[in-house]
Design a protein around this motif. Sequence first.
Motif, mmCIF file in Angstrom:
data_model
loop_
_atom_site.group_PDB
_atom_site.id
_atom_site.type_symbol
_atom_site.label_atom_id
_atom_site.label_comp_id
_atom_site.label_asym_id
_atom_site.label_seq_id
_atom_site.Cartn_x
_atom_site.Cartn_y
_atom_site.Cartn_z
ATOM 1 N N SER A 1 6.560 -13.060 3.340
ATOM 2 C CA SER A 1 5.630 -13.719 2.414
ATOM 3 C C SER A 1 4.980 -12.777 1.412
ATOM 4 C CB SER A 1 4.536 -14.442 3.213
ATOM 5 O OG SER A 1 3.828 -13.535 4.043
ATOM 6 N N THR A 2 5.050 -11.464 1.651
ATOM 7 C CA THR A 2 4.407 -10.510 0.746
ATOM 8 C C THR A 2 5.466 -9.667 0.035
ATOM 9 O OG1 THR A 2 4.207 -8.902 2.546
ATOM 10 C CG2 THR A 2 2.329 -10.363 2.149
ATOM 11 N N ARG A 3 5.137 -9.186 -1.167
ATOM 12 C CA ARG A 3 6.070 -8.350 -1.915
ATOM 13 C C ARG A 3 6.242 -7.006 -1.217
ATOM 14 N NH1 ARG A 3 6.058 -4.269 -5.769
ATOM 15 N NH2 ARG A 3 7.843 -4.338 -7.198
ATOM 16 N N GLY A 17 8.100 -5.146 5.001
ATOM 17 C CA GLY A 17 7.734 -6.536 5.200
ATOM 18 C C GLY A 17 8.099 -6.963 6.609
ATOM 19 N N GLU A 22 2.849 -1.374 2.281
ATOM 20 C CA GLU A 22 3.415 -1.979 1.086
ATOM 21 C C GLU A 22 4.928 -1.778 0.990
ATOM 22 O OE1 GLU A 22 1.578 2.001 -0.409
ATOM 23 O OE2 GLU A 22 1.216 0.497 1.164
#
Length: 304
Positions: free
Chosen positions: A58-60, A104, A101
């Motif tokens: 769901s996150t970059r 994922g 970051e």
Amino acid sequence: MAQHSLPGTRIGVFGKGGAGKSTVTVLLAKSLKSRNYEVCVMDADSTNVGLDQALGVSTRTVPLMKFFGGTVFGGGRVSCPVDDPTPLPGASLSQDQIPKEFRGTTPDGILYLVAGKIGEEGPGSGCDGPISKVVRDVRIVRRGEPFVTVIDFKAGFEDVARGVIASLNQVLVVVDPTNAAVQMALDMKRTVQLMRSGVLPATGHLQSSALIELANRSFEEAELSAFFVVLNRIREPRAGEALIERLRANGIEPVATIPEHSSIADAWLEGVPLQVPDTNAVDVTVRQMERAAGSRLLKKRIAR
């Protein structure tokens, strides 16, 4: 011996454009996870996007290329493995050493990594060879059971020609109902056979004997032990039967056939996680991979 024999295995997924490599990568990763493996998916496609959404991340996720300082073409330190076979420094990492970051996670706990995306670099940024080095060298180590790493390569044969195949334990080629896909499978089969027979990489362009030795050693120490073909996007049985006949005529026995599902195309269009009604073909593929890995482990123990 065969069951649950894949920890630490690196599986490369190859195929022509449009054959469904990314789809098979997602289904394979989910099947492995359902069998209680620790799974890492590496996005090694330097141009395509959307694998994260198909997995349910769901996150970059920032590409690892930035973690390692960028490509030599942009003033960074990651070089192309063809020109410089030197190992990438610091490429063995624990999961906790990778900032959040750059990694994922799917809802079912699959680790997702992106090697790099050439489109982010802009025009004149150079080739994507350095991304191949990231794919070749990065190993995510962990306490307990090692990851099974599934690597989604870009379409075609370029990454194979760069020698990245020497870092794999198993190769899976996805074949759709096209002549180009069949030829890709034949080319890959021949490449695997040549590697296993001791053929070394091209080094005529290298000026340093040390670099030549490094390139040769990567092939000499390769542990590529299994080659599989999976049929994908099969709309009707006769198309699958025709493909199987052609492949068998060239000494290739496909391990499974994945039918065409409208839900797959819909998921890619909408950017949502893939959900396939029938996972039997992928589960069969995983069992074949387990048998091959189990046989390899047994041979290594006997050799000792």
